[in-house]
Design a protein around this motif. Structure first.
Motif, PDB file in Angstrom:
ATOM      1  N   GLN A 140       0.828  -1.205   0.000  1.00 25.07           N
ATOM      2  CA  GLN A 140       0.000   0.000   0.000  1.00 25.07           C
ATOM      3  C   GLN A 140       0.861   1.252   0.000  1.00 25.07           C
ATOM      4  OE1 GLN A 140      -2.587  -0.423   3.384  1.00 25.07           O
ATOM      5  NE2 GLN A 140      -3.777  -2.076   2.463  1.00 25.07           N
ATOM      6  N   THR A 143       2.325   1.733  -3.356  1.00 15.93           N
ATOM      7  CA  THR A 143       1.305   2.257  -4.265  1.00 15.93           C
ATOM      8  C   THR A 143       1.095   3.743  -4.029  1.00 15.93           C
ATOM      9  OG1 THR A 143       0.183   0.105  -4.296  1.00 15.93           O
ATOM     10  CG2 THR A 143      -1.089   2.020  -5.019  1.00 15.93           C
ATOM     11  N   VAL A 144       0.988   4.102  -2.733  1.00 12.04           N
ATOM     12  CA  VAL A 144       0.805   5.515  -2.380  1.00 12.04           C
ATOM     13  C   VAL A 144       2.003   6.334  -2.846  1.00 12.04           C
ATOM     14  CG1 VAL A 144       0.641   7.148  -0.465  1.00 12.04           C
ATOM     15  CG2 VAL A 144      -0.723   5.052  -0.433  1.00 12.04           C
ATOM     16  N   THR A 146       4.097   5.610  -5.252  1.00 10.00           N
ATOM     17  CA  THR A 146       4.072   5.690  -6.714  1.00 10.00           C
ATOM     18  C   THR A 146       3.085   6.750  -7.174  1.00 10.00           C
ATOM     19  OG1 THR A 146       4.653   3.347  -6.909  1.00 10.00           O
ATOM     20  CG2 THR A 146       3.671   4.394  -8.841  1.00 10.00           C
ATOM     21  N   GLU A 147       1.904   6.738  -6.521  1.00 11.74           N
ATOM     22  CA  GLU A 147       0.896   7.733  -6.875  1.00 11.74           C
ATOM     23  C   GLU A 147       1.396   9.149  -6.572  1.00 11.74           C
ATOM     24  OE1 GLU A 147      -2.558   6.590  -4.719  1.00 11.74           O
ATOM     25  OE2 GLU A 147      -3.074   4.953  -6.091  1.00 11.74           O
ATOM     26  N   GLU A 150       3.932  10.151  -9.154  1.00 12.53           N
ATOM     27  CA  GLU A 150       3.272  10.519 -10.406  1.00 12.53           C
ATOM     28  C   GLU A 150       2.603  11.885 -10.278  1.00 12.53           C
ATOM     29  OE1 GLU A 150       3.494   8.998 -13.262  1.00 12.53           O
ATOM     30  OE2 GLU A 150       4.787   7.482 -12.363  1.00 12.53           O
ATOM     31  N   LYS A 151       1.958  12.106  -9.113  1.00 12.96           N
ATOM     32  CA  LYS A 151       1.308  13.397  -8.891  1.00 12.96           C
ATOM     33  C   LYS A 151       2.341  14.519  -8.856  1.00 12.96           C
ATOM     34  CE  LYS A 151      -2.808  11.743  -6.450  1.00 12.96           C
ATOM     35  NZ  LYS A 151      -3.543  11.727  -5.153  1.00 12.96           N
TER      36      LYS A 151
END
Length: 292
Positions: A140, A143-144, A146-147, A150-151
């Motif tokens: 998790q 994923t966070v 990575t997000e 990307e943001k």
């Protein structure tokens, strides 16, 4: 007559004695057979108990090396005891009792050992569950992250776009030099001595203030650079030839720029000329002028 009666009495007594001994022998023989059967059954029961215990140990899988070694020792003890039971002969019940006592001791050891194994297995299951939860949390987080990355990239791209200094439309005038030295506009290529180019750097509070490099490039219809002064690298890695360069002090407010680029009349021919502006390594806009 009396002697005959005595003889007959002795014979009768002997006959009863023989009959008694015969019956007694039959009873003793039957009891011995029964005892032998019991002894065989006892041996069989002992062997079965040991076989079952050996199977229980063999079925146990423990990863800890120290415990695995302990199990192998216990299994060997039971195998040795089973072989000893199989070799028992006769009716030695004392040995049967001795072996039963050993088996009872092994069973008690079994219980203690299996309790330890169950405890270890429970601990391993708990650790495995914790690992699963930890891996899920890490996944998790990844994923966070990575997000977020990307943001951040998207935000950086937006900031970079927002920080770009825009310009007003580029205005171009072909100029000729009169005998007095004054420059006036012209549309004839054979009379062109210079290009007057002007545009504004527009207000942008998001970019940093300070010195800004501006390049101006003039190209003809054949993509030749007019009066090249040098080469410059752009933000995208490309290199261009420029016709003029300006170093200006930008304070985030609107700034008007004017460039006079002198040319040789012999290098100017009929056709379309494109003038492009580059600010801080970024293409900013262009305009064109056609000469006859």
């Amino acid at each position: 007559m009396k002697a005959n009666n005595t003889k007959n009495a002795v014979l009768i007594v002997l006959l009863f004695a023989v009959l008694f001994l015969t019956l007694y022998n039959l009873k003793v023989s039957s009891e011995i057979k029964d005892l032998q059967g019991v002894f065989k059954q006892e041996k069989k029961d002992l062997k079965s108990a040991l076989d079952e215990m050996i199977k229980d140990y063999t079925d146990v899988v423990v990863r800890k090396k120290s415990l695995s070694k302990r199990l192998r020792i216990e299994v060997q003890k039971m195998k040795d005891l089973r072989d000893s039971v199989a070799k028992l002969e006769g009716n030695n019940y004392n040995l049967i009792r001795k072996y039963r006592s050993k088996i009872a001791s092994l069973e008690r050891e079994n219980r203690r050992l299996f309790i330890k194994i169950d405890s270890l297995n429970s601990a391993n299951r708990a650790l495995a569950q914790e690992n699963v939860i930890t891996n899920e949390i890490l996944t998790q987080k990844e994923t966070v992250n990575t997000e977020l990355i990307e943001k951040n990239k998207a935000l950086e791209a937006k900031v970079a776009v927002a920080a770009k200094i825009e310009i007003s439309p580029v205005k171009v005038i072909a100029m000729k030099e009169r005998s007095s030295g004054k420059l006036t506009s012209t549309s004839r290529s054979s009379r062109t001595d210079a290009f007057k180019i002007n545009f504004d750097l527009l207000e942008n509070p998001l970019t940093s203030a300070g010195k800004k490099k501006v390049y101006i490039q003039i190209i003809d219809e054949k993509k030749n650079v007019i009066t090249p002064k040098g080469k410059a690298s752009l933000s995208n890695g490309a290199r261009i030839q420029y016709s003029d360069s300006l170093l200006v002090n930008y304070d985030n407010s609107k700034l008007s720029l004017v460039s006079f680029i002198l040319v040789n009349r012999d290098d100017i021919f009929k056709g379309k000329y494109t003038i492009s502006a580059f600010v801080e390594g970024e293409y900013s806009g262009n305009s064109s002028v056609s000469l006859r």
